[in-house]
Write an enzyme that holds these catalytic residues in place. Sequence first.
Site, PDB file in Angstrom:
ATOM      1  NE  ARG A   1      41.150   5.362   5.080  1.00  0.00           N
ATOM      2  CZ  ARG A   1      41.177   4.039   5.296  1.00  0.00           C
ATOM      3  NH1 ARG A   1      42.304   3.378   5.234  1.00  0.00           N
ATOM      4  NH2 ARG A   1      40.057   3.396   5.575  1.00  0.00           N
TER       5      ARG A   1
ATOM      6  CD  GLU B   1      33.022   6.499   2.312  1.00  0.00           C
ATOM      7  OE1 GLU B   1      33.796   6.228   3.217  1.00  0.00           O
ATOM      8  OE2 GLU B   1      33.042   7.572   1.682  1.00  0.00           O
TER       9      GLU B   1
ATOM     10  NE  ARG C   1      34.982   5.254  10.728  1.00  0.00           N
ATOM     11  CZ  ARG C   1      35.520   5.372   9.510  1.00  0.00           C
ATOM     12  NH1 ARG C   1      34.865   5.975   8.544  1.00  0.00           N
ATOM     13  NH2 ARG C   1      36.700   4.865   9.251  1.00  0.00           N
TER      14      ARG C   1
ATOM     15  CG  HIS D   1      39.876   7.667  10.234  1.00  0.00           C
ATOM     16  ND1 HIS D   1      38.574   8.023  10.410  1.00  0.00           N
ATOM     17  CD2 HIS D   1      40.000   7.237   8.961  1.00  0.00           C
ATOM     18  CE1 HIS D   1      37.939   7.845   9.283  1.00  0.00           C
ATOM     19  NE2 HIS D   1      38.771   7.371   8.389  1.00  0.00           N
TER      20      HIS D   1
ATOM     21  CG  ASN E   1      35.923   1.203   7.682  1.00  0.00           C
ATOM     22  OD1 ASN E   1      35.811  -0.009   7.818  1.00  0.00           O
ATOM     23  ND2 ASN E   1      37.027   1.778   7.244  1.00  0.00           N
ATOM     24  CG  ASP E   2      32.365   6.519   6.863  1.00  0.00           C
ATOM     25  OD1 ASP E   2      32.080   6.843   8.032  1.00  0.00           O
ATOM     26  OD2 ASP E   2      33.362   6.952   6.268  1.00  0.00           O
TER      27      ASP E   2
ATOM     28  CB  CYS F   1      38.541   0.270  -0.113  1.00  0.00           C
ATOM     29  SG  CYS F   1      37.417   1.673  -0.002  1.00  0.00           S
TER      30      CYS F   1
ATOM     31  NE  ARG G   1      39.093   8.593   1.220  1.00  0.00           N
ATOM     32  CZ  ARG G   1      38.848   7.957   2.372  1.00  0.00           C
ATOM     33  NH1 ARG G   1      37.824   7.126   2.450  1.00  0.00           N
ATOM     34  NH2 ARG G   1      39.608   8.131   3.407  1.00  0.00           N
TER      35      ARG G   1
HETATM   36  C1  PEP Z   1      35.231   3.438   4.809  1.00  0.00           C
HETATM   37  O1  PEP Z   1      34.448   4.274   5.280  1.00  0.00           O
HETATM   38  O2  PEP Z   1      35.030   2.207   4.849  1.00  0.00           O
HETATM   39  C2  PEP Z   1      36.479   3.882   4.179  1.00  0.00           C
HETATM   40  C3  PEP Z   1      37.248   3.037   3.527  1.00  0.00           C
HETATM   41  O3  PEP Z   1      36.834   5.191   4.342  1.00  0.00           O
HETATM   42  P1  PEP Z   1      37.412   5.759   5.730  1.00  0.00           P
HETATM   43  O4  PEP Z   1      37.621   4.585   6.650  1.00  0.00           O
HETATM   44  O5  PEP Z   1      38.691   6.445   5.420  1.00  0.00           O
HETATM   45  O6  PEP Z   1      36.345   6.676   6.181  1.00  0.00           O
HETATM   46 MG    MG Z   2      34.757   6.350   4.870  1.00  0.00          MG
END
Ligand code: PEP
Ligand code: MG
Length: 547
Positions: A293, A418, A452, A191, A441-442, A489, A329
């Site tokens: 977010r 995710e 991650r 993040h 990402n997740d 996203c 979200r």
């Molecule tokens: C993701 O996991 O790709 C996502 C967009 O949410 P975050 O990065 O905030 O966990």
């Molecule tokens: Mg995520």
Amino acid sequence: MTAPDTPRTLHGIGVSPGLAAGPVALMGDAPSLPVERPAVTNQSAEADAAVAALTVTAEQLERRAATTAIPGAAEVLEATAMIARDPSLHDPIRSATAGGLPAAWAVDRAVDEFRALLLDLGGYMAERVGDLDDVRDRTIARLLGKPMPGVPERDTPFILVADDLAPADTVTLDAERVLALVTARGGPTSHTAILARSLGLPAVVACPGATSIGEGELVEVDGATGQVRVGVSADEAAEANRQEAGRRAARASSRGPGRTSDGHPVALLLNIGDEAGAASVAAVDAEGVGLFRTEFLYLDRKDAPSVDEQVALYTSVFEAMGDRRIVVRTLDAGADKPLPFLDQKGEPNPALGVRGLRIARRAPQVLTDQLAALARAQQATGAVVWVMAPMVSTAAEAQWFADLARAEGLPMAGAMVEVPAASLRAADLLEHVDFLSIGTNDLAQYTMAADRMSGDLADLLDPWQPALLDLVRMTAEAGAAAGKPVGVCGEAAASPTLAPVLVGLGITSLSMSASAVADVREALATVTLAECRDLALRALGEGGDGS
Ligand code: PEP
Ligand code: MG
């Protein structure tokens, strides 16, 4: 005598593109007391020095509280300043110096006693322990002449270098002062990296040797290649900043909806975390927001925001949208984004624990309050608001969330994909929700079993991994069959080379940081939909038409 430095290059992972050069400011560690304790000759002078240092700490915090534009930060800073001014901290300091301790040691002892007292009182008072430690670290650093802990404060712009940064540190960065970020640790989709991107700050993570760069050294940071040149000349630094200004100006003139060269529409949306992000939607001519977010608003909040407070914030974000859609979200707390007021402690494996939508099992009121606030802000502004839940794993969870959202009067309810289970059963989820949004990402983290946050596992987290793309395709196909949109996203959407592949897999919208929009728009405009499909097959290792 030291030889004049020639530039040396460090290599990390570029996570937020852009070039920036300037002097380094190192993030200070919490100071520790020297092993050797100096003898005290004048006890009352030590006491006065300790109290004076506490007063300067309080004044600095109050000045920051008066100038911060970050929601919620002023009250945290003011509460911390009050601790530094509290006489119940000054009295034990005077007793400790009277007993022969030097100023810094006396502050340390008094803070220890005060901490025990706060912990005994429990509840809100016990939660102030973090602020108390902050006061201790700042005051002791001042007394010992060590660098201030935390994000440095400077009057002129600098490159921030740290071992690692917590999201709560990143969220308080002043983008006017910080030119770029370099961290020795951290992963590409952490993040901190995402926040750097949303602030438009070039950033390099997982850069070994970063913390050995000297305070004030001139460096040039390339947030695309991950190169950090240390010891550049003032002329080279000025040239790098000039080049970057030119590139930014060229990107700023890019406009229009996302389209392939043969006109297939792909909505280009923004990932935002606050009002400033909402303002950039018009600036880069994005078609809306694909991921708001909301947890980023509350990373440093010690207590839950009230419904009225949330309504006010969401209203100002929605007002910036005009008739563009915004996908909100609901709070995605947990793992690397703990929210202090949700009291998430003691999980052995937080990424697999009670995070995202799962928190609402324990604290349903937090979710229903947020949905109610979103609905009120939507009614007040008439904005096009879609809501989605993070970390949905099953159709039952998707249905639960969609029912709650609709009961509050929010008609468009979706789920983030995710977790591989959500991809595998995307068709089932789509029986209950109106859209899906893939968080790559997740999804990469859980598909590849690779944290991650880990720079060492960046190859596994690479969004080009065919296993991840398989899940993207599966989800997009379920969306097409149901006639419902499926966007991406996660950070994968911001890659100009991967974007055509995602479109070829059937993705209908791409949501990214503002700084990525121009390049992705341009990349899509150079390929036809058929070429995107061909690229997608190649990426999956299934060949293509060979053209
Ligand atoms: C993701 O996991 O790709 C996502 C967009 O949410 P975050 O990065 O905030 O966990
Ligand atoms: Mg995520």
